[in-house]
Enzyme design. Structure first.
Site: not given
Length: 867
Positions: A289, A293, A335, A705
Site C-alpha cells: 500500500a 512504485e 542569440d 497506476d
C-alpha cells in the site's frame, strides 16, 4: 600546376592567373600522409550516436528506475506475482517508450547532420585535386572560391577580393573582408581573431561568399578556433534537474517509512497477538500500500510522453528532464543572428534625391518610384550568381514586382567587372545593351568609396553623411550607388576613369523573424525575462530589441565592457540589462553562468558554433535544427527542427503543463494512499477484522497506476498556465500548502471509509460484508480523487468540459470491474466478499463521493486560486 580560376579577374568572359601562383606546389602526398598520421584527421570529436543498447543502459542506470525494478523484485520474493508482473510490465513499457523516443531523436539529428565530409581543393605535388575535408593537414595549400566552406584555419597567401561569412563564430551576418598576408611577415607574427575586416587569417567552418584565395593551412581539428570551442564544451557539465533531485529524496523517505512500518506491523502481530502468519500478511499488505512504485512510473512516463508530445511541435528532446525544467525558466538568453533574425540580408530602405523610402515587399509597389533608379543600378552592380548576402537581397528585389518593370535588363550583356579591393571598397559592372552604342556602368560599395568615385564636394559629402548616419541608427548596413556611361572602344584599367553620378543609398538589414515579437510578448506574460546576446554591433542590437519589444532596449553592455567587469558587478547588471553586444563565445558562457548565479533558471537559444558552450551550461539549451550547427545541436537539451522561435513558447507551455500534471498525479498518489494505508493499520492496532488483503491492493493499484501515469498525463493545461510567473527557484514539487491539501484529502477520505467500516461492524454485518462495503467506499473515493485532482483551480463540473479519453476508459473500466467482483460469485469468493443489501451498497458509494466534497467547496470558495 593548372590554372586557378578567378585570381585577378577583370573581364567578365575571361579569367587570368598570376604567374607567381603557378609556382605553388604544395605538400607531396608522402608529406601529407606523415602529417595526417602524426596530427590525426581534421575533424572535431563529437558524441557518438546512441544505439538501442546504450539508451537502455542509460535508462536502467536511473536511480528511480532501479527503485521500480527493486519494488517488483520485492513483490516477487514475497510471492505477489500479480504485482510483480504488473511492475515488470511497466519496466518494459518505460524502456520501450524511452528507446522509441530517444531513438527517434537520434535518427532525426543524424538526418540533420551532413554525413559527407566537405570536399577541399588542394594543391599537392603541383597538382590540384579534391580530397575529403577531414584529410586536410597543416601546410596544405587550399584553393578557396565563392561558395566554399573553409575546412581548416589558415593564412591567405593570395587573395582576390575575398569576403568570408564568419557568423558561425561571431554571430554577425555581414561578411568580413580578407587580405593576403605580407610576404615579409613571419607566420608567428600573424595573429587574428574572428570578426573584423582586412585580416589574413581564415577560419574553419566559415563560408567564402565572394572572391578567391589561396590558403596555407596552419591549424586542423581541435586546434582550430572551432575546435577550441569544442574543448570549452567538453569542460561544461550539466546539473541534475531540481525535480529529479526532489523526487529521489521523496522516494527514499517514503521507502524507508514503508519498510519500517511493515516491520512494526509484523512484530506487533507476532508478539502481541502471537499470530505471525496474519502479521506477515498485514505487513505485506501495508508495504504494498505504501511502497512508492508509482513515483518513478509517473516521472519517467510523463517525461517520455512529454518528449513525444513536444516532438509533434517540431521540437526534439535530447535531454528529457529539460522538458519540465523549461516550464520553470525565468530567463531566456537569445542569440540574435539566426534566432531572432533570419540570418539573411534584405533590402530595408532607400535614399534618393533627398527622400528616404522604406522597402515594403508586401506592398503593391515594393520600390517607390523615386527610388527606382537607385534599385535599378544597385542590381546592375551585382554578380549574376552571387554568394554575397547583400547582392542576394538585391537580386531578390528584382525577382519581386520590381522585376516586372522596365528597370530590369535581362537582355543586357555584362562586358567587364571591376572588383572591390582594399584600396577602393566599391565594385562596378560594365554593361552593353543590344541596341546601345555606349557602355553603361553601375557601381555600388561603401558610401565613402562611392562619394570618392563621384568626386562629390565636401559640403555634399557632409550633407550625405547625415543621411547615412540616420540609416545606420536604424541598424541598417548602407551601400552607395552610382552610375556612369562610356563610349570609347577601350575600357579603362580603373573605376576612377569613369565620370560617375551619385544616385543614392540602399539600406540592408537582417530581418526579424515574423513571429518573434509575439513570442517575446508571450515570454513576458509568462514571467520570463528575455536577454539578447550577440556578436553584432550595439546599434544593430538595440534596433532589433526595439523591433521585437525587448524591455529596456537602451541598456546595453558590450564585450569590451564585460571584459573589464567583475563577477559581482555582472551579477548585479544582469538583473536589469537586456542586451549584450559584441561578445565572444567565452563571454556568452560567462553571462549564462552569471544569470544562474542570481538564482535564475536559464534557457539559452542559439544556432552557431559560438553558442555551444553556453547552450550546454544553461539549464535548458535550445538549438536551431535547420540552420544550427551539429556542435550546437549536440550541446543543447532541445532542438527546434523548424527553427521557429514560437516553438519555444509552445515548449514552455508544455513544460509547465507537464510539471502541473506531475504535481496533480503526485498529490493524487499521496491522497489515495492515505485511506489504503490507514485501513491497513487501523484494524491491526484496534484488533479488528482485516479489510484489505494483497488481492485488494492489486485491484486498487490497477486503478492507481493507469490513473497517475496516463489520465493525469493526458490532462490539458490550466487556463493560467502562460499568464502566471514561473515557480520560484528552489521551489519543490510539493509546497507546504500542496502537501497539506493532499494529506487532508486522504485523511478526510479515510475518515469516511472508517465511518462505513465501523458503522458496518456496529450494525452486525459479517466480516465479508464489512469488507465489501468498505472496499466499495475506497474504490469510489479513489475515482472521486481522480476527478477532483484533475484541476486544482476548477471544480469537477468545469473540468468535465475538458476532454480526456484516458479518464473515461479508467472510470468505466473500474466501475465495470467493481460490479463484477461484487456480483459474480467466483470473484466474490476470490476477494472474500459477501452479499450486502443494495441500499447499504449505495450508501457506501455515496460516502466515497462525499469524502471529496469539501475540496470542491474549497476550490469554489478560493475562486480558482492556485494551490
Amino acid at each position: 600546376m593548372g590554372e586557378i580560376p578567378g585570381f585577378g579577374a577583370t573581364n567578365a568572359n575571361a579569367m587570368t592567373t598570376p604567374a607567381d601562383i603557378e609556382t605553388v606546389t604544395g605538400l607531396t602526398e608522402d608529406e601529407a600522409a606523415k602529417r595526417l598520421a602524426t596530427l590525426g584527421y581534421n575533424e572535431l570529436p563529437s558524441s557518438k550516436s546512441r544505439g538501442t543498447s546504450r539508451i537502455i543502459l542509460e535508462v536502467i542506470q536511473e536511480p528511480m528506475f532501479i527503485l521500480l525494478v527493486a519494488s517488483g523484485l520485492v513483490y516477487f520474493v514475497l510471492g505477489d506475482l500479480a504485482e510483480a508482473a504488473m511492475l515488470s510490465g511497466f519496466v518494459v513499457l518505460i524502456i520501450a517508450i524511452t528507446v522509441y523516443q530517444e531513438g527517434k531523436t537520434e535518427r532525426a539529428l543524424l538526418a540533420l547532420k551532413n554525413l559527407s565530409s566537405p570536399r577541399a581543393l588542394v594543391i599537392r605535388g603541383g597538382e590540384q585535386r579534391r580530397i575529403p575535408g577531414r584529410e586536410v593537414v597543416n601546410g596544405d595549400m587550399l584553393i578557396l572560391s565563392e561558395g566554399d566552406r573553409v575546412p581548416a584555419d589558415g593564412i591567405l597567401r593570395f587573395a582576390n577580393n575575398i569576403t568570408v561569412d564568419e557568423s558561425l563564430l561571431t554571430g554577425e551576418s555581414v561578411p568580413v573582408r580578407k587580405v593576403a598576408a605580407d610576404t615579409g611577415t613571419p607566420d608567428t607574427d600573424i595573429e587574428g581573431h574572428p570578426g573584423g575586416d582586412d585580416q589574413p587569417v581564415v577560419y574553419s567552418g566559415t563560408l567564402v561568399v565572394q572572391g578567391q584565395g589561396l590558403l596555407e593551412v596552419r591549424s586542423t581539428g581541435t586546434r582550430t578556433e572551432m575546435g577550441k570551442i569544442g574543448i570549452v564544451l567538453e569542460s561544461v557539465e550539466r546539473d541534475a534537474t531540481p525535480l529529479k533531485r526532489e523526487i529521489s529524496r521523496i522516494v527514499r523517505v517514503i521507502a524507508v517509512a514503508a519498510l519500517s512500518l511493515c516491520a512494526v506491523i509484523v512484530l506487533f502481530y507476532g508478539f502481541i497477538r502471537a499470530d505471525w502468519i496474519n502479521g506477515l500478511l498485514a505487513g505485506i499488505t501495508l508495504a504494498m500500500a505504501i511502497l512508492p512504485e508509482e513515483f518513478p512510473v509517473v516521472l519517467t512516463v510523463f517525461l517520455a510522453l512529454g518528449a513525444w508530445r513536444i516532438s509533434r511541435k517540431n521540437v526534439l528532446t535530447r535531454q528529457v528532464p529539460a522538458i519540465e525544467t523549461l516550464g520553470s525558466a525565468t530567463v531566456l538568453a537569445v542569440d540574435k543572428t539566426g534566432t531572432l533574425t533570419k540570418n539573411v540580408m534584405a533590402v530595408q530602405a532607400f535614399f534618393s534625391r533627398g527622400t528616404h523610402c522604406t522597402h515594403d515587399p508586401a506592398g503593391t509597389n515594393s520600390v517607390p518610384d523615386v527610388c527606382h533608379e537607385v534599385a535599378e543600378y544597385a542590381i546592375l552592380a551585382c554578380k549574376k550568381d552571387p554568394f554575397d548576402p547583400m547582392e542576394k537581397a538585391l537580386l531578390q528585389l528584382g525577382a519581386g514586382d520590381f522585376g516586372k518593370t522596365e528597370h530590369i535588363h535581362t537582355n543586357w550583356e555584362l562586358v567587364q567587372e571591376y572588383p572591390l579591393s582594399p584600396a577602393l571598397l566599391a565594385m562596378s559592372n560594365v554593361w552593353r545593351s543590344p541596341n546601345g552604342s555606349e557602355y553603361v556602368i553601375a557601381a555600388k560599395g561603401a558610401p565613402e568609396a562611392i562619394t570618392d568615385l563621384c568626386h562629390l564636394a565636401p559640403p555634399e559629402v557632409q550633407a550625405l553623411a547625415g543621411h547615412i548616419d540616420a540609416m545606420a541608427a536604424e541598424g541598417l548596413r548602407v551601400l552607395g550607388v552610382a552610375r556612369a556611361s562610356f563610349s570609347l572602344s577601350d575600357l579603362p584599367v580603373g573605376q576612377h576613369a569613369f565620370t560617375f553620378e551619385f544616385l543614392g543609398l540602399v539600406g540592408f538589414a537582417d530581418p526579424v523573424r515574423p513571429s518573434v515579437a509575439d513570442a517575446v510578448g508571450d515570454c513576458y506574460a509568462a514571467g520570463m525575462r528575455v536577454i539578447m546576446i550577440t556578436g553584432d554591433y550595439p546599434l544593430t542590437a538595440t534596433h532589433i530589441a526595439r523591433q521585437i519589444g525587448l524591455a529596456n532596449p537602451d541598456m546595453c553592455i558590450t564585450g569590451a565592457e564585460l571584459a573589464g567587469m567583475s563577477e559581482e558587478a555582472l551579477r548585479q547588471q544582469i538583473r536589469t540589462v537586456t542586451i549584450f553586444a559584441r561578445v565572444i563565445p567565452e563571454q556568452k558562457l560567462r553571462i549564462v553562468n552569471a544569470a544562474k548565479a542570481t538564482g535564475a533558471v536559464v534557457a539559452m537559444t542559439g544556432d552557431g558554433v559560438n553558442d555551444a558552450p553556453a547552450l550546454k551550461a544553461a539549464d535548458i539549451g535550445i538549438a536551431m535544427g535547420g540552420r544550427g550547427t551539429d556542435v550546437a545541436r549536440e550541446a543543447a537539451s532541445l532542438v527546434l527542427v523548424d527553427d521557429n522561435f514560437t516553438s519555444i513558447v509552445a515548449a514552455v507551455r508544455l513544460g509547465r503543463r507537464i510539471f502541473d500534471n506531475i504535481k496533480k498525479a503526485f498529490a493524487y498518489i499521496i491522497s489515495v494512499h492515505a485511506p489504503i494505508a490507514g485501513m491497513s493499520l487501523f484494524p491491526v492496532f484496534f484488533d479488528l477484522p482485516l479489510v484489505l488483503l494483497p488481492v485488494h491492493i492489486v485491484f486498487l493499484e490497477l486503478i492507481i497506476d493507469p490513473a497517475c501515469s496516463i489520465v493525469f498525463e493526458s490532462e490539458e493545461e490550466e487556463p493560467d498556465v502562460m499568464t502566471r510567473p514561473p515557480r520560484k527557484a528552489g521551489e519543490g514539487l510539493f509546497t507546504r500548502q500542496t502537501l497539506v491539501l493532499s494529506l487532508v484529502q486522504g485523511v478526510v477520505v479515510l475518515a469516511f471509509v472508517l465511518v462505513v467500516y465501523t458503522g458496518a461492524l456496529a450494525r452486525g454485518f459479517s466480516e465479508p460484508e464489512v469488507r465489501t462495503l468498505t472496499f466499495t467506499t475506497i474504490v469510489v473515493a479513489n475515482l472521486s480523487l481522480i476527478l477532483t485532482n484533475r484541476s486544482w483551480s476548477g471544480t469537477i463540473l468545469s473540468s468535465l468540459r475538458s476532454p480526456n479519453r484516458a479518464l473515461w476508459w479508467v472510470v468505466t473500466g473500474t466501475i465495470a470491474c467493481l460490479l463484477l467482483v461484487l456480483f459474480v460469485p467466483a470473484l466474490q469468493a476470490l476477494f472474500l466478499f459477501g452479499a450486502v443489501p443494495m441500499p447499504a451498497l449505495i450508501l457506501s458509494a455515496v460516502a466515497g463521493i462525499a469524502g471529496i466534497a469539501w475540496f470542491e467547496v474549497y476550490k469554489a470558495v478560493t475562486n480558482g486560486r492556485r494551490c
